[in-house]
Design an enzyme around this catalytic site. Sequence first.
Site, mmCIF file in Angstrom:
data_model
loop_
_atom_site.group_PDB
_atom_site.id
_atom_site.type_symbol
_atom_site.label_atom_id
_atom_site.label_comp_id
_atom_site.label_asym_id
_atom_site.label_seq_id
_atom_site.Cartn_x
_atom_site.Cartn_y
_atom_site.Cartn_z
ATOM 1 N N TYR A 156 0.914 -1.268 -0.208
ATOM 2 C CA TYR A 156 0.082 -0.006 -0.064
ATOM 3 C C TYR A 156 0.906 1.202 -0.008
ATOM 4 O O TYR A 156 0.736 2.230 -0.793
ATOM 5 C CB TYR A 156 -1.008 -0.199 1.264
ATOM 6 C CG TYR A 156 -1.711 1.122 1.281
ATOM 7 C CD1 TYR A 156 -2.968 1.310 0.610
ATOM 8 C CD2 TYR A 156 -1.331 1.929 2.350
ATOM 9 C CE1 TYR A 156 -3.883 2.188 1.194
ATOM 10 C CE2 TYR A 156 -2.327 3.267 2.728
ATOM 11 C CZ TYR A 156 -3.635 3.382 1.953
ATOM 12 O OH TYR A 156 -4.281 4.327 2.345
ATOM 13 N N LYS A 160 1.019 4.094 -2.916
ATOM 14 C CA LYS A 160 0.583 5.610 -2.492
ATOM 15 C C LYS A 160 1.821 6.277 -3.024
ATOM 16 O O LYS A 160 1.760 7.616 -3.233
ATOM 17 C CB LYS A 160 0.257 5.573 -1.148
ATOM 18 C CG LYS A 160 -1.122 5.043 -0.830
ATOM 19 C CD LYS A 160 -2.139 5.546 -1.859
ATOM 20 C CE LYS A 160 -3.417 5.028 -1.444
ATOM 21 N NZ LYS A 160 -4.677 5.643 -2.205
HETATM 22 N N1 LIG Z 1 -8.901 5.982 6.221
HETATM 23 C C1 LIG Z 1 -7.739 6.107 6.011
HETATM 24 O O1 LIG Z 1 -7.035 6.051 7.267
HETATM 25 C C2 LIG Z 1 -6.830 6.570 4.898
HETATM 26 C C3 LIG Z 1 -5.690 7.379 5.156
HETATM 27 C C4 LIG Z 1 -4.992 7.785 4.074
HETATM 28 C C5 LIG Z 1 -5.415 7.724 2.727
HETATM 29 N N2 LIG Z 1 -6.494 6.893 2.707
HETATM 30 C C6 LIG Z 1 -7.100 6.695 1.354
HETATM 31 O O2 LIG Z 1 -8.411 7.371 1.015
HETATM 32 C C7 LIG Z 1 -8.891 6.647 0.082
HETATM 33 C C8 LIG Z 1 -10.450 6.403 0.572
HETATM 34 O O3 LIG Z 1 -10.195 5.722 1.735
HETATM 35 P P1 LIG Z 1 -11.451 5.109 2.736
HETATM 36 O O4 LIG Z 1 -11.010 5.146 4.054
HETATM 37 O O5 LIG Z 1 -12.662 5.958 2.675
HETATM 38 O O6 LIG Z 1 -11.798 3.564 2.200
HETATM 39 P P2 LIG Z 1 -12.953 2.846 2.627
HETATM 40 O O7 LIG Z 1 -13.809 3.130 3.742
HETATM 41 O O8 LIG Z 1 -12.523 1.187 2.629
HETATM 42 O O9 LIG Z 1 -13.860 2.992 1.411
HETATM 43 C C9 LIG Z 1 -13.401 2.264 0.083
HETATM 44 C C10 LIG Z 1 -14.469 2.825 -1.019
HETATM 45 O O10 LIG Z 1 -13.668 2.208 -2.176
HETATM 46 C C11 LIG Z 1 -14.455 1.422 -2.974
HETATM 47 N N3 LIG Z 1 -13.691 0.194 -3.538
HETATM 48 C C12 LIG Z 1 -12.566 -0.778 -2.953
HETATM 49 N N4 LIG Z 1 -11.950 -1.288 -3.782
HETATM 50 C C13 LIG Z 1 -12.524 -0.900 -4.931
HETATM 51 C C14 LIG Z 1 -12.350 -1.103 -6.452
HETATM 52 N N5 LIG Z 1 -11.418 -2.049 -6.474
HETATM 53 N N6 LIG Z 1 -13.143 -0.597 -7.418
HETATM 54 C C15 LIG Z 1 -13.968 0.376 -6.919
HETATM 55 N N7 LIG Z 1 -14.204 0.788 -6.008
HETATM 56 C C16 LIG Z 1 -13.509 0.124 -5.026
HETATM 57 C C17 LIG Z 1 -15.344 0.602 -1.553
HETATM 58 O O11 LIG Z 1 -16.521 0.134 -2.549
HETATM 59 P P3 LIG Z 1 -17.494 -0.937 -1.718
HETATM 60 O O12 LIG Z 1 -18.290 -0.336 -0.578
HETATM 61 O O13 LIG Z 1 -18.667 -1.644 -2.622
HETATM 62 O O14 LIG Z 1 -16.469 -2.038 -1.130
HETATM 63 C C18 LIG Z 1 -15.901 1.962 -0.989
HETATM 64 O O15 LIG Z 1 -16.663 2.847 -1.669
HETATM 65 C C19 LIG Z 1 -8.311 5.477 -0.228
HETATM 66 O O16 LIG Z 1 -7.471 5.862 -1.559
HETATM 67 C C20 LIG Z 1 -7.278 5.437 0.662
HETATM 68 O O17 LIG Z 1 -6.026 4.670 0.375
HETATM 69 C C21 LIG Z 1 -7.306 6.388 3.668
#
Ligand SMILES: NC(=O)c1ccc[n+]([C@@H]2O[C@H](COP(=O)([O-])OP(=O)(O)OC[C@H]3O[C@@H](n4cnc5c(N)ncnc54)[C@H](OP(=O)(O)O)[C@@H]3O)[C@@H](O)[C@H]2O)c1
Length: 266
Positions: A156, A160
Amino acid sequence: MAEWKNKVALITGSSRGIGKAIAIKFATMGIKLILNYRKREEEANKTLEEIKSAGSEAIAIKCNVAKYEEVKQLVKQARDHFGKIDILVNNAALGIANSFLEMDVESWQKQIEVSLNSCFYVTKEVVSDMINQRWGRIINISSLAGIYGIKYLSAYSAAKAGVIALTKVLAAELSQYNITVNAIAPGFVETEMGLSYFKVLELMKGIKNPLEKFLKYSTLTKKLVKSEEVAEVASMLVSPLAENITGQIFIIDSGSTLSILEPVEN
Ligand SMILES: NC(=O)c1ccc[n+]([C@@H]2O[C@H](COP(=O)([O-])OP(=O)(O)OC[C@H]3O[C@@H](n4cnc5c(N)ncnc54)[C@H](OP(=O)(O)O)[C@@H]3O)[C@@H](O)[C@H]2O)c1
């Protein structure tokens, strides 16, 4: 904000979490939305309803953005419905916490495919609209992991870091078409993905109260980042007064990068 009434944004992974918060923020600005999800149709439909309540128009398209053929269909369906895409947020990603020594090839590839290759696939398919109209905004959601690397997140973190490099190169190549490309690099955010990291530390690595320890010793604000805070920065980046902001990485991390200044208590 009348000038946004005809703008259309595609946000990958926007059924829940950060993508959903960005979608709802954009909806309040009058931007039309193409939501995307991989599996959870019910959550996508719920988000659609919230967008309609916020006064905008949206469709939700199921697509695994790690598959190029599916991405082509996603973009075709989006164009058939709205005619064009002005704003792209590459948000979908996959992080599986595990030690590098236990990482298998399949898990490595899957994380790179969802978290990095998808940004290439979706941008490649969408960018022609932006080039033709000489206007576009691309936001890539990276992570603090892509800047510093986070323990147990090797694939990951590598993906990133790739997203950050891609952001800078695209900014340089696309500026001639009036397209800006920026990245947002959150620390830990209050979503399913963010919270799952601490669960893994507890369950698989036997670390007691990892979230509490992280907040106490590794942040300045003592709070996790909220999805809405990431959405606020995204809304700034698509605003008219951001046309000279490009190739930048915006860190939103509860002060984690400065937490070395925090005194460690016994
Ligand atoms: N949360 C953190 O602490 C954090 C920190 C830094 C960066 N980020 C980044 O922020 C972004 C969003 O993270 P989040 O925390 O909101 O994630 P999340 O809560 O796990 O939500 C993930 C979303 O992406 C969709 N998804 C996952 N795999 C997919 C695929 N292969 N094709 C299409 N859609 C897909 C999921 O759809 P379904 O609902 O259908 O599964 C859901 O809508 C990501 O890029 C993550 O790396 C997050």
